[in-house]
Design a protein around this motif. Sequence first.
Motif, mmCIF file in Angstrom:
data_model
loop_
_atom_site.group_PDB
_atom_site.id
_atom_site.type_symbol
_atom_site.label_atom_id
_atom_site.label_comp_id
_atom_site.label_asym_id
_atom_site.label_seq_id
_atom_site.Cartn_x
_atom_site.Cartn_y
_atom_site.Cartn_z
ATOM 1 N N VAL A 159 0.719 -1.681 -0.119
ATOM 2 C CA VAL A 159 -0.142 0.158 0.230
ATOM 3 C C VAL A 159 1.473 0.821 0.265
ATOM 4 C CG1 VAL A 159 -2.001 0.993 1.127
ATOM 5 C CG2 VAL A 159 -1.671 -1.134 1.109
ATOM 6 N N GLU A 160 0.929 1.883 -1.437
ATOM 7 C CA GLU A 160 1.717 2.935 -0.986
ATOM 8 C C GLU A 160 1.107 4.441 -0.148
ATOM 9 O OE1 GLU A 160 3.032 4.000 -4.754
ATOM 10 O OE2 GLU A 160 3.880 1.944 -5.508
ATOM 11 N N ARG A 161 1.660 4.968 0.143
ATOM 12 C CA ARG A 161 1.843 6.211 0.557
ATOM 13 C C ARG A 161 0.306 7.258 -0.449
ATOM 14 N NH1 ARG A 161 5.498 10.250 3.192
ATOM 15 N NH2 ARG A 161 4.152 11.952 4.273
ATOM 16 N N PRO A 162 -0.733 7.702 1.254
ATOM 17 C CA PRO A 162 -0.606 7.489 2.593
ATOM 18 C C PRO A 162 -1.743 6.154 3.169
ATOM 19 C CG PRO A 162 -2.121 9.104 2.530
ATOM 20 C CD PRO A 162 -1.865 8.342 0.944
ATOM 21 N N ILE A 163 -0.770 5.896 3.498
ATOM 22 C CA ILE A 163 -1.808 4.474 5.290
ATOM 23 C C ILE A 163 -3.000 4.593 4.918
ATOM 24 C CG2 ILE A 163 -0.531 4.783 7.204
ATOM 25 C CD1 ILE A 163 -0.454 2.247 6.993
ATOM 26 N N PHE A 164 -3.682 5.123 5.176
ATOM 27 C CA PHE A 164 -5.035 5.858 5.834
ATOM 28 C C PHE A 164 -5.537 5.944 4.522
ATOM 29 C CE2 PHE A 164 -2.502 10.725 5.692
ATOM 30 C CZ PHE A 164 -3.533 11.068 5.177
ATOM 31 N N ALA A 165 -5.198 6.168 3.429
ATOM 32 C CA ALA A 165 -6.078 6.840 1.949
ATOM 33 C C ALA A 165 -4.868 6.076 0.953
ATOM 34 C CB ALA A 165 -6.382 7.867 1.993
ATOM 35 N N GLY A 166 -4.365 4.740 0.957
ATOM 36 C CA GLY A 166 -3.897 4.857 -0.424
ATOM 37 C C GLY A 166 -3.662 4.985 -1.214
ATOM 38 N N SER A 167 -2.867 5.990 -2.243
ATOM 39 C CA SER A 167 -2.001 5.845 -3.595
ATOM 40 C C SER A 167 -2.322 5.364 -4.313
ATOM 41 C CB SER A 167 -2.007 7.058 -3.851
ATOM 42 O OG SER A 167 -0.429 6.734 -3.622
ATOM 43 N N ARG A 168 -2.078 3.792 -3.933
ATOM 44 C CA ARG A 168 -1.868 2.829 -5.166
ATOM 45 C C ARG A 168 -1.328 1.632 -4.107
ATOM 46 N NH1 ARG A 168 3.806 1.482 -7.905
ATOM 47 N NH2 ARG A 168 3.411 0.605 -10.498
ATOM 48 N N LEU A 169 -2.409 0.052 -4.668
ATOM 49 C CA LEU A 169 -1.887 -0.757 -4.701
ATOM 50 C C LEU A 169 -0.644 -1.963 -5.353
ATOM 51 C CD1 LEU A 169 -5.078 -2.742 -3.074
ATOM 52 C CD2 LEU A 169 -3.293 -1.841 -1.653
ATOM 53 N N VAL A 170 0.485 -2.300 -5.486
ATOM 54 C CA VAL A 170 0.999 -2.955 -5.576
ATOM 55 C C VAL A 170 0.779 -4.283 -5.262
ATOM 56 C CG1 VAL A 170 3.509 -3.541 -6.673
ATOM 57 C CG2 VAL A 170 3.181 -0.907 -6.722
ATOM 58 N N LEU A 171 0.694 -5.385 -6.938
ATOM 59 C CA LEU A 171 0.436 -6.839 -6.164
ATOM 60 C C LEU A 171 2.395 -7.011 -6.601
ATOM 61 C CD1 LEU A 171 -0.806 -9.273 -4.596
ATOM 62 C CD2 LEU A 171 -1.491 -9.599 -7.191
ATOM 63 N N ARG A 172 2.837 -8.481 -5.909
ATOM 64 C CA ARG A 172 4.463 -8.943 -6.106
ATOM 65 C C ARG A 172 4.373 -9.781 -5.884
ATOM 66 N NH1 ARG A 172 8.172 -4.723 -7.153
ATOM 67 N NH2 ARG A 172 7.340 -2.519 -6.207
ATOM 68 N N HIS A 173 4.937 -10.511 -7.692
ATOM 69 C CA HIS A 173 5.709 -11.885 -7.516
ATOM 70 C C HIS A 173 6.178 -12.590 -6.219
ATOM 71 C CE1 HIS A 173 2.880 -13.245 -11.060
ATOM 72 N NE2 HIS A 173 3.428 -12.178 -11.567
ATOM 73 N N HIS A 174 6.825 -13.352 -6.024
ATOM 74 C CA HIS A 174 7.929 -13.624 -5.020
ATOM 75 C C HIS A 174 8.925 -13.174 -5.190
ATOM 76 C CE1 HIS A 174 5.476 -16.184 -2.762
ATOM 77 N NE2 HIS A 174 5.132 -17.043 -3.210
ATOM 78 N N ASP A 175 9.250 -13.093 -7.018
ATOM 79 C CA ASP A 175 11.092 -12.783 -7.362
ATOM 80 C C ASP A 175 10.609 -10.888 -7.136
ATOM 81 O OD1 ASP A 175 8.976 -11.717 -9.186
ATOM 82 O OD2 ASP A 175 10.351 -13.087 -10.779
ATOM 83 N N GLY A 176 10.080 -10.372 -6.804
ATOM 84 C CA GLY A 176 9.987 -8.820 -6.497
ATOM 85 C C GLY A 176 9.148 -8.131 -7.577
ATOM 86 N N SER A 177 8.633 -9.067 -8.850
ATOM 87 C CA SER A 177 8.168 -8.030 -9.930
ATOM 88 C C SER A 177 7.219 -8.035 -9.557
ATOM 89 C CB SER A 177 8.391 -9.385 -11.269
ATOM 90 O OG SER A 177 7.860 -10.566 -10.636
ATOM 91 N N ILE A 178 6.135 -7.438 -10.347
ATOM 92 C CA ILE A 178 4.944 -6.684 -10.353
ATOM 93 C C ILE A 178 3.944 -7.550 -11.200
ATOM 94 C CG2 ILE A 178 3.861 -4.650 -10.463
ATOM 95 C CD1 ILE A 178 5.125 -2.861 -10.150
#
Length: 343
Positions: free
Chosen positions: A265-284
């Motif tokens: 959950v990217e900044r700000p935690i109280f109302a995040g601007s972006r969600l990123v789901l990552r694989h185990h190798d760190g790739s998006i």
Amino acid sequence: MSLVLPKSTLLNPSTAPALNWGILGPGWIAEQFAISLNTLTKSRIAAVGSRSLERSAKFARTHGDDDTRAYDSYDQVLSDPTVDVLYIAVPHSGHAELALKAIAAGKHVLVEKPMTLNAEQTRQVITAARSTGVFVMEAMWSRLLPIGNVIAQVLQSRLLGDVLAVNADFGAKFAVDPRSRIYDPALGGGALLDVGIYPIAFSAMVSSAKELLHASGRMAETGVDATFTAVLANQDGSTTSVFSSIETDSPQAAWIAGTEATLEVERPIFAGSRLVLRHHDGSIADSQKFSEHSAATGLGWEAAHVARCIGEGLLESPVMPLDESLAIAQTMDQIAGELRKRN
């Protein structure tokens, strides 16, 4: 399972039932609430109360309509028959008293977070609400935004697999002023109650806390907690690391690490601007951006949720239930107690 983020299932706030809101405490957060309410929903401000008629009248002129009433006391708002639901936005120290008065008056209540100063006061509010039969909710607006809905879906679907760890932080640098609400212990000041509640509530959305493993930090000269780190053991077997401060700005972000994927959950935690789901190798694997990352653009979603719950005859929110508010308060009490012992 395909690593794809779900879409928000929330309905547009404008489709929620229209309610007449009473505002207790016309300060900054109440102004943001009113702006968002007027922009996103069909509800209106019916009455405003404070200890100053001038402040109430100015708020009513700015955010109300021709029929909005301005009062120089909170009790007048509580007894106003046109008010369907109250938004309590006074300093933390006044939440419990006004919530109990509002419940006794038979009004539905949205209490700005934290619901009260401690778990015992929160328990009193919950007991009163359940015995009286009115709707009461702590205003944890993060849960009620589209991003909160997507995070909840990710957790319910077990897209991440078994959750192993949670990390959440909220540090914001405030000017050191012993007279300010942030640094005044009599008003419920300090990092824990004001900003620390967000990462703690984020963790509680993933899994309820089972045990406080560690808490340490610094106290301000006024006696409030200024910076702290806490580690929680959760019911699902995961652990959570929480950082919060009123002395420094932090990334204000969060992540949930699971056996199948990690969600950020990217900044700000109280109302995040972006969600990123990552694989185990760190790739998006996937990502989503969200636009409701200020109070003025987001609090209307919270108001709409309250209106839908009341319209459906619910006495508490299924998204922010009262027992969870109590559990969060208990966790904060434990952290506060440990910080006092160490300082």
